[in-house]
Enzyme design. Structure first.
Site, short mmCIF file in Angstrom:
data_model
loop_
_atom_site.label_atom_id
_atom_site.label_comp_id
_atom_site.label_asym_id
_atom_site.label_seq_id
_atom_site.Cartn_x
_atom_site.Cartn_y
_atom_site.Cartn_z
N SER A 43 0.83 -1.21 0.00
CA SER A 43 0.00 0.00 0.00
C SER A 43 0.86 1.26 0.00
CB SER A 43 -0.96 0.01 1.20
OG SER A 43 -0.25 -0.09 2.42
N GLU A 44 2.04 1.22 0.65
CA GLU A 44 2.99 2.32 0.58
C GLU A 44 4.43 1.84 0.62
OE1 GLU A 44 -0.57 4.71 1.96
OE2 GLU A 44 0.38 2.94 2.82
N THR A 45 5.28 2.61 -0.05
CA THR A 45 6.72 2.47 0.05
C THR A 45 7.28 3.83 0.42
OG1 THR A 45 6.88 0.63 -1.52
CG2 THR A 45 8.85 1.99 -1.21
N HIS A 74 2.27 3.70 8.90
CA HIS A 74 2.91 2.38 9.02
C HIS A 74 4.25 2.35 8.30
CE1 HIS A 74 1.32 1.27 4.97
NE2 HIS A 74 2.22 0.31 5.00
N PHE A 210 -8.96 1.99 1.53
CA PHE A 210 -7.85 2.79 0.98
C PHE A 210 -7.87 2.78 -0.55
CE2 PHE A 210 -2.99 3.16 0.49
CZ PHE A 210 -3.05 4.55 0.45
#
Length: 278
Positions: A43-45, A74, A210
């Site tokens: 979902s994120e980097t 996170h 999301f």
């Protein structure tokens, strides 16, 4: 390019929200960061570049597989873990696009724990027309809401909409159209829509849609947790200085998020969690 994969807010050796962590010597282009984030697929980097030789100050940006995100809790927790192991345990200053925050990392008996201090928080009421649209997205009705906390637009580094539900089964059955959800969230300028059920005054069970980042659901959302902490404070909820968020349970990725706050309106919130390497 060294890409590390860390699950943040893990519950022991399971669960948590995976994030990619990329430590860079020098900045790279936005298109390259988007490409890497899409390749990682989480979902994120988070991408971090040192601002001085101390290793304690970093320029940080976050990307989902589709777009840049102003703040990601996170991924910040995951970054803190990587910095603690490679640079040394302690506190790190992170310069984001619109704020400067800190993350602290230390070892505990159960592994590594990281704690971020969020940007300032705020909240505001959701207009009736917007609320109707958001409820419709999930197939909810006004009768599904718990009136102890009214729907709100909350902020703690990024914007979210929070809905308090009265029934745990409605939370467990959350479903929505990803494409429509993406359109709604991006048009409203919110990162997630946070659905909450009260377990007790200090414990909340949560799901975070999301679609704005191209992901149906986040198993642990530190930015929303920070914003929610600020909202509880704004509403004079009996938080007693700390509370726990349980997230990801309905996904099979149980996650635990600890939140600490004082009673100063708008002040930053501390969000903590364990991590595990993937």
């Amino acid at each position: 390019m060294d890409i590390q994969r860390i699950a943040a807010f893990s519950k022991g050796h399971e669960g948590g929200n995976p994030a990619g962590v990329v430590l860079l010597d020098t900045s790279i282009g936005e298109e390259e960061m988007v490409r890497v984030a899409a390749e990682v697929g989480y979902s994120e980097t988070v991408f971090a570049v040192p601002l001085d030789a101390s290793g304690k100050k970093w320029r940080v940006r976050y990307f989902s597989p589709e777009t840049e995100v102003p703040f990601c809790g996170h991924a910040t927790i995951a970054l803190g873990t990587v910095l603690g192991k490679q640079v040394g345990w302690g506190t790190f200053e992170l310069t984001l696009n619109d704020a400067v925050i800190t993350v602290d990392a230390h070892r505990s008996e159960t592994g590594v724990v990281a704690t971020l201090t969020s940007p300032p928080t705020n909240s505001q009421a959701v207009p009736d027309a917007l609320l109707t649209e958001v409820l419709s997205l999930f197939g909810f009705r006004q009768a599904d809401l718990d009136d102890r906390l009214p729907p709100a637009r909350i902020h703690g580094g990024s914007d979210h909409i929070v809905l308090l539900l009265s029934d745990r089964t409605r939370l467990a059955g959350m479903t929505y159209d990803l494409s429509l959800g993406r359109d709604v969230m991006r048009r409203l300028g919110v990162a997630t829509i946070m659905l909450v059920v009260v377990k007790d005054d200090q414990t909340f069970v949560v799901r975070n849609a999301f679609a704005s980042g191209g992901v149906l659901e986040d198993p642990a959302t530190g930015a929303a947790a920070a914003a929610f902490g600020g909202y509880l404070r704004d509403r004079n909820w009996p938080h007693r200085g700390r509370f726990t968020i349980r997230q990801g349970e309905d996904m099979g990725q149980p996650s635990l998020i600890g939140v600490e706050l004082d009673n100063t309106p708008g002040s930053p919130v501390r969000v903590s969690g364990g991590t595990r390497r993937i």
